[in-house]
Write a protein that holds these residues in place. Structure first.
Motif, mmCIF file in Angstrom:
data_model
loop_
_atom_site.group_PDB
_atom_site.id
_atom_site.type_symbol
_atom_site.label_atom_id
_atom_site.label_comp_id
_atom_site.label_asym_id
_atom_site.label_seq_id
_atom_site.Cartn_x
_atom_site.Cartn_y
_atom_site.Cartn_z
ATOM 1 N N TYR A 1 0.847 -1.189 0.000
ATOM 2 C CA TYR A 1 0.000 0.000 0.000
ATOM 3 C C TYR A 1 0.879 1.233 0.000
ATOM 4 N N MET A 2 0.803 2.042 -1.063
ATOM 5 C CA MET A 2 1.612 3.252 -1.185
ATOM 6 C C MET A 2 0.705 4.384 -1.670
ATOM 7 N N PRO A 3 0.132 5.168 -0.757
ATOM 8 C CA PRO A 3 -0.809 6.210 -1.159
ATOM 9 C C PRO A 3 -0.147 7.466 -1.718
ATOM 10 N N GLY A 4 1.167 7.581 -1.613
ATOM 11 C CA GLY A 4 1.854 8.777 -2.074
ATOM 12 C C GLY A 4 2.060 8.795 -3.576
ATOM 13 N N GLU A 5 2.874 9.758 -4.019
ATOM 14 C CA GLU A 5 3.081 9.962 -5.449
ATOM 15 C C GLU A 5 4.133 9.039 -6.048
ATOM 16 N N MET A 6 5.011 8.472 -5.220
ATOM 17 C CA MET A 6 6.028 7.571 -5.748
ATOM 18 C C MET A 6 5.395 6.235 -6.114
ATOM 19 N N GLU A 7 5.808 5.683 -7.237
ATOM 20 C CA GLU A 7 5.255 4.419 -7.711
ATOM 21 C C GLU A 7 6.191 3.242 -7.483
#
Length: 272
Positions: A243-249
């Protein structure tokens, strides 16, 4: 790896040149390697499976000598050599952060996958992750989160070197490093041993450790940049991402391994 995925593409190290940083005369003979740094050398001295030949220190009261004394108490032959710091710089290369200590040791004997699975905890499978610093960092996380072992493909994984051991900060001595010729076959062996194999990559569900209901999990992580190979991906029981809600992919593969392990073990954390 891809989502979580991103790291610099490393250079391949050959088995015959396992040295600790590229010094002019720091290449160890075949089957041996130079280790450096206080944590890596102290952990090697404390490991009864480790056989070493030389221990070089720059100070007569170097902290690592306490562990050397304990090793001597266990009957090991410990004869530290006092050398100038410039000698270690020349031996290991100018970029080696050796902290005034180096050890010439034999490569650790390999464990079979069956032997490694006798240990409790999750399993990490690395699909052609070749950067020794990344692998060392993954070993450190594996030790921190109680992983049973790390499984790699023999021809596409870094050799045991001082760079890897320094990044592992002693974990190379405590977490078994299992080398297999065929990674898909190794995944099949894990499945037969009762492990639920989860490929950490894009295109799957969000990894949720609480959803495994006590099953033993083997996390499979892909190579820096290109992620899991198709056959490896198809061999896994499921594909999941972080789960990564930020802008980095993307994440460095060693960071992804640490977060994945944390997600697996946090369901067993004691209440605050």
């Amino acid at each position: 790896m891809q989502n979580p995925r991103k790291a610099a593409r490393p250079a391949r190290r050959s088995r015959s040149s396992a040295h600790g940083g590229g010094g002019r005369d720091g290449t160890a003979p075949a089957g041996k390697c130079w280790l450096f740094g206080t944590h890596a050398v102290a952990a090697a001295l404390a490991n009864p499976r480790r056989v070493y030949e030389r221990l070089l220190v720059t100070e007569a009261e170097h902290p690592v000598l306490e562990e050397a004394a304990r090793a001597g108490g266990r009957g090991l032959q410990v004869n530290p050599e006092l050398v100038q710091r410039a000698r270690l710089d020349d031996l290991l290369g100018p970029e080696a952060v050796h902290q005034g200590v180096a050890m010439l040791a034999q490569i650790l004997p390999s464990l079979s996958l069956e032997e490694a699975l006798e240990r409790p905890g999750p399993v990490l499978v690395l699909d052609q992750v070749t950067d020794p610093r990344n692998v060392g960092a993954i070993l450190r996380s594996a030790a921190a989160f109680g992983a049973a072992c790390i499984v790699v493909q023999d021809r596409n994984a870094p050799e045991e070197t001082a760079v890897l051991a320094k990044a592992a900060s002693g974990a190379l001595e405590t977490v078994p490093f299992v080398r297999e010729v065929n990674l898909s076959r190794a995944i099949e062996m894990l499945q037969k041993a009762g492990c639920w194999t989860v490929g950490l990559d894009a295109g799957g569900t969000i990894l949720n450790g609480a959803g495994f209901d006590g099953r033993r999990v083997a996390l499979v992580l892909g190579a820096e940049g290109r992620g899991l190979r198709r056959l490896t991906r198809e061999s896994c029981d499921e594909i999941a991402g972080l789960y990564m809600p930020g802008e980095m992919e993307s994440l460095n593969v060693s960071v992804a391994a640490a977060l994945g392990l944390y997600e697996l073990v946090r369901r067993g954390m004691p209440a605050a």
